[in-house]
Design an enzyme around this catalytic site. Structure first.
Site, PDB file in Angstrom:
ATOM      1  N   LYS A 161      33.452  31.079  46.213  1.00 16.53           N
ATOM      2  CA  LYS A 161      34.145  32.367  46.047  1.00 16.53           C
ATOM      3  C   LYS A 161      34.229  33.053  47.408  1.00 16.53           C
ATOM      4  CE  LYS A 161      34.066  35.884  42.422  1.00 16.53           C
ATOM      5  NZ  LYS A 161      33.199  36.606  41.483  1.00 16.53           N
TER       6      LYS A 161
HETATM    7  O1  G3P Z   1      34.486  39.410  38.143  1.00 19.75           O
HETATM    8  C1  G3P Z   1      34.333  40.532  38.947  1.00 19.75           C
HETATM    9  C2  G3P Z   1      33.435  41.493  38.288  1.00 19.75           C
HETATM   10  O2  G3P Z   1      32.124  41.047  38.296  1.00 19.75           O
HETATM   11  C3  G3P Z   1      33.545  42.876  38.738  1.00 19.75           C
HETATM   12  O3  G3P Z   1      33.422  43.588  37.590  1.00 19.75           O
HETATM   13  O4  G3P Z   1      32.939  45.537  36.236  1.00 19.75           O
HETATM   14  O5  G3P Z   1      31.934  45.311  38.543  1.00 19.75           O
HETATM   15  O6  G3P Z   1      34.346  45.799  38.250  1.00 19.75           O
HETATM   16  P1  G3P Z   1      33.152  45.144  37.663  1.00 19.75           P
END
Ligand code: G3P
Length: 217
Positions: A87
């Site tokens: 990633k």
């Molecule tokens: O896949 C990306 C994710 O982990 C980010 O999610 O909820 O932190 O915006 P969030």
């Protein structure tokens, strides 16, 4: 559409795997920290533990932000397990690294994507997956789902094979809308995936069927 789970929690990964619908896992440094996984060796061991549970791609994020560092780290991550996808953040050196890995047969997931221009560049560099963060766009009053729609259009215009991996999915309707828009993959917390199961008419209908069966037996 592929279903990935967005967590580093082994119990939740196992639960999703046992449900029989899991195609992969995405992690990031914040998700690792949330599980208390710190230190390079522990983090690397944790990636292997995840790979041993799930039958599919497991995204492992580099920490370096320069080309040489990303290549070094990404190669070490890819050597850990055949299921690892490196990633890489959507920055200039990240694009160079994605091109390098693409040329060397190593799968990549371009993360922190917030615009169709960024997604176009990731595909051009040969990313295996592109991760638009729809929830974080919604957080700043910008339509995250619209980005999925735009990326789908652009990728289909040119036949790019980069898979659209809708990330920062916060709730069940995000998953349904991404499916309608033609995202190739969603990555979501277990709770959002399990939300797909729920309907009160299913519950009341089942209760009635069971009650009626009991009446006759
Ligand atoms: O896949 C990306 C994710 O982990 C980010 O999610 O909820 O932190 O915006 P969030």
């Amino acid at each position: 559409m592929k279903f990935f789970i967005d967590t580093a929690n082994l119990a939740q990964i196992k639960e999703a795997q046992d449900l029989g619908i899991l195609d992969g896992v995405t992690t990031n440094p914040s998700l690792m920290a949330k599980e208390g996984i710190t230190g390079t060796n522990n983090i690397l061991k944790h990636y292997v533990a995840i790979c041993n549970i799930v039958d599919g791609d497991v995204s492992a994020e580099v920490i370096a932000t320069d080309f040489e560092g990303m290549v070094r780290e990404g190669e070490a991550l890819a050597d850990l397990h055949p299921q690892i996808v490196v990633k890489i953040p959507m920055i200039k050196d990240g694009i160079k690294a994605i091109k390098y890995f693409s040329d060397h047969g190593i799968k990549t997931n371009c993360t922190l994507v917030f615009s169709v221009g960024q997604a176009l560049l990731a595909a051009k560099a040969g990313a295996s997956y592109v991760s638009p963060f729809i929830g974080r766009l919604d957080d700043v009053c910008t339509d995250g789902l619209n980005l999925i729609d735009e990326i789908r259009l652009v990728y289909d215009n040119y036949g790019y094979e980069t898979e659209i991996l809708a990330a920062s999915v916060r709730h069940t309707m995000h998953i349904v809308e991404c499916a309608k828009l033609g995202a190739d993959v969603i990555t979501a917390p277990l709770s959002a995936i399990e939300g797909l199961l729920k309907h009160p008419l299913t519950d009341s209908g089942l209760a009635t069927f069971l009650a009626d069966y009991k009446k006759g037996n």
